[in-house]
Design an enzyme around this catalytic site. Sequence first.
Site, PDB file in Angstrom:
ATOM      1  N   ARG A 257       1.688   4.434  19.116  1.00  0.00           N
ATOM      2  CA  ARG A 257      -0.218   4.089  18.798  1.00  0.00           C
ATOM      3  C   ARG A 257      -0.969   3.420  20.049  1.00  0.00           C
ATOM      4  O   ARG A 257      -1.844   4.171  20.062  1.00  0.00           O
ATOM      5  CB  ARG A 257      -0.989   4.061  17.567  1.00  0.00           C
ATOM      6  CG  ARG A 257      -0.046   4.487  16.524  1.00  0.00           C
ATOM      7  CD  ARG A 257      -0.297   3.873  14.531  1.00  0.00           C
ATOM      8  NE  ARG A 257       0.478   5.127  13.924  1.00  0.00           N
ATOM      9  CZ  ARG A 257      -0.486   5.295  12.581  1.00  0.00           C
ATOM     10  NH1 ARG A 257      -1.114   4.971  12.034  1.00  0.00           N
ATOM     11  NH2 ARG A 257       0.509   6.243  11.878  1.00  0.00           N
TER      12      ARG A 257
ATOM     13  N   LYS B 151       1.068  -0.829  -0.125  1.00  0.00           N
ATOM     14  CA  LYS B 151       0.176  -0.024  -0.127  1.00  0.00           C
ATOM     15  C   LYS B 151       0.946   1.448   0.142  1.00  0.00           C
ATOM     16  O   LYS B 151       0.066   2.351  -0.412  1.00  0.00           O
ATOM     17  CB  LYS B 151      -0.537   0.173   1.155  1.00  0.00           C
ATOM     18  CG  LYS B 151      -0.484  -0.127   2.423  1.00  0.00           C
ATOM     19  CD  LYS B 151      -1.684  -0.196   3.653  1.00  0.00           C
ATOM     20  CE  LYS B 151      -1.189   0.049   4.723  1.00  0.00           C
ATOM     21  NZ  LYS B 151      -0.410   0.635   5.557  1.00  0.00           N
ATOM     22  N   ASP B 152       2.294   1.221   0.367  1.00  0.00           N
ATOM     23  CA  ASP B 152       3.568   2.188   0.127  1.00  0.00           C
ATOM     24  C   ASP B 152       3.520   2.413  -1.111  1.00  0.00           C
ATOM     25  O   ASP B 152       4.273   3.655  -1.045  1.00  0.00           O
ATOM     26  CB  ASP B 152       4.054   2.160   1.403  1.00  0.00           C
ATOM     27  CG  ASP B 152       4.668   1.918   2.443  1.00  0.00           C
ATOM     28  OD1 ASP B 152       2.766   2.656   2.900  1.00  0.00           O
ATOM     29  OD2 ASP B 152       5.139   1.348   3.146  1.00  0.00           O
TER      30      ASP B 152
ATOM     31  N   ARG C 218      -8.481   8.423   4.457  1.00  0.00           N
ATOM     32  CA  ARG C 218      -9.160   7.069   4.049  1.00  0.00           C
ATOM     33  C   ARG C 218     -10.019   6.274   5.212  1.00  0.00           C
ATOM     34  O   ARG C 218     -11.479   5.831   5.161  1.00  0.00           O
ATOM     35  CB  ARG C 218      -8.422   5.816   3.635  1.00  0.00           C
ATOM     36  CG  ARG C 218      -9.351   4.560   3.372  1.00  0.00           C
ATOM     37  CD  ARG C 218      -8.803   3.455   2.503  1.00  0.00           C
ATOM     38  NE  ARG C 218      -7.916   2.700   3.694  1.00  0.00           N
ATOM     39  CZ  ARG C 218      -8.168   2.096   4.941  1.00  0.00           C
ATOM     40  NH1 ARG C 218      -8.779   1.743   5.676  1.00  0.00           N
ATOM     41  NH2 ARG C 218      -6.936   2.226   6.073  1.00  0.00           N
ATOM     42  N   ARG C 219      -9.815   5.857   6.706  1.00  0.00           N
ATOM     43  CA  ARG C 219     -10.292   5.439   7.911  1.00  0.00           C
ATOM     44  C   ARG C 219     -11.364   6.509   8.228  1.00  0.00           C
ATOM     45  O   ARG C 219     -12.424   5.918   8.583  1.00  0.00           O
ATOM     46  CB  ARG C 219      -8.728   5.415   8.372  1.00  0.00           C
ATOM     47  CG  ARG C 219      -8.212   4.074   7.980  1.00  0.00           C
ATOM     48  CD  ARG C 219      -7.391   3.387   9.349  1.00  0.00           C
ATOM     49  NE  ARG C 219      -6.568   2.003   8.737  1.00  0.00           N
ATOM     50  CZ  ARG C 219      -5.023   2.189   8.646  1.00  0.00           C
ATOM     51  NH1 ARG C 219      -4.609   3.218   9.246  1.00  0.00           N
ATOM     52  NH2 ARG C 219      -5.274   0.919   8.712  1.00  0.00           N
TER      53      ARG C 219
ATOM     54  N   CYS D   6      -1.688   8.363  -1.364  1.00  0.00           N
ATOM     55  CA  CYS D   6      -3.162   7.575  -0.344  1.00  0.00           C
ATOM     56  C   CYS D   6      -3.318   9.113   0.311  1.00  0.00           C
ATOM     57  O   CYS D   6      -3.645   7.779   1.389  1.00  0.00           O
ATOM     58  CB  CYS D   6      -1.806   6.734   0.742  1.00  0.00           C
ATOM     59  SG  CYS D   6      -0.952   7.217   1.304  1.00  0.00           S
TER      60      CYS D   6
ATOM     61  N   ARG E 201       0.605   9.734  14.189  1.00  0.00           N
ATOM     62  CA  ARG E 201       1.287   8.940  13.430  1.00  0.00           C
ATOM     63  C   ARG E 201       2.230   8.156  14.209  1.00  0.00           C
ATOM     64  O   ARG E 201       2.050   8.244  15.528  1.00  0.00           O
ATOM     65  CB  ARG E 201       2.394  10.592  12.951  1.00  0.00           C
ATOM     66  CG  ARG E 201       2.266  10.834  11.654  1.00  0.00           C
ATOM     67  CD  ARG E 201       3.026  11.429  10.954  1.00  0.00           C
ATOM     68  NE  ARG E 201       3.676   9.565  10.300  1.00  0.00           N
ATOM     69  CZ  ARG E 201       4.744  10.215   9.485  1.00  0.00           C
ATOM     70  NH1 ARG E 201       5.309  11.112   9.135  1.00  0.00           N
ATOM     71  NH2 ARG E 201       5.722   9.168   9.941  1.00  0.00           N
TER      72      ARG E 201
END
Length: 319
Positions: free
Chosen positions: A157, A81-82, A129-130, A244, A151
Amino acid sequence: MTERALRLGTRRSKLAMAQSGQVAEAVRRLTGRAVELVEITTYGDVSREHLAQIGGTGVFVAALREALARGEVDFAVHSLKDLPTTQPDELALAAVPKREDPRDVLIARDGLTFEQLPNGARVGTGSPRRMAQLNAYARTHGLTIDTVPIRGNVDTRIGFVRNGELDAVVLAAAGLNRIGRTDEVTDFLSVDFVLPAPGQGALAIECAADNVDLVAALAELDDPHTRAAVTAERSLLAALEAGCSAPVGALADLLGDGQDVTEMRLRGVVGTTDGSTLVQLSTTGSVPTSHGDAAALGRELAHEMLAKGAAGLMGERAL
């Protein structure tokens, strides 16, 4: 004379090291050659800015690709996804191994599921997106949540929840599986409500395109179904012309009776980060037998989404 060790370029995070270690082991078994990990720091690792501000895609990839180009490493492992959606000619995407669980997960205080969160709960995520989908999902349950941009690595997190700063954080299931921390998940978010990032849960193994022997050896790790799925997802993303940092989710899954896979379904979503407007569509086609077929499925769905107003939602960049 023994062949020299293959050098695998990886980011330094605990997660990157875990997934690169798993690939290194598979390559050792395949080739009989030693594999050593070469740790590389990327701009995305050192920058403290929010990902949406530093351009999202590519910030974790460029330094690894430069090391490949300079011949400092023989191959590199990325979270798919990166990867930017355009593949440079000089690099081969030699393998996309079998995908891990693509879902997003919730880690909340007191073992809460998403539906049990209190009104106004503070939910941490660095992903627009989330944010878009979580806010929309909350609304369907008559909830409002406060999505807080965060981040940091997995420990950082989860730490926000443990120290009471946030009620919950949202992370990728795949990463937690790879570092053995799935037991901390309080809710697996159904893809019917929260579509993952295109390519989420999959790894990309890259090497120099002219190193044909290595390309052929690494190709043994490729999973054709995973590659077809992520090709369709990334083609959708490319056709929506979104990095992204845009709130785009996509998931291709293979449908069949367990024995025979007969069709591929591709779902896509794009929305405003507050979740007030989502364009969510899906299409189903026969299982792609080529890169071109998979890419066409993605482009087709993207064009339908654009016709339904997706373009107007893309300009928003959540800070």
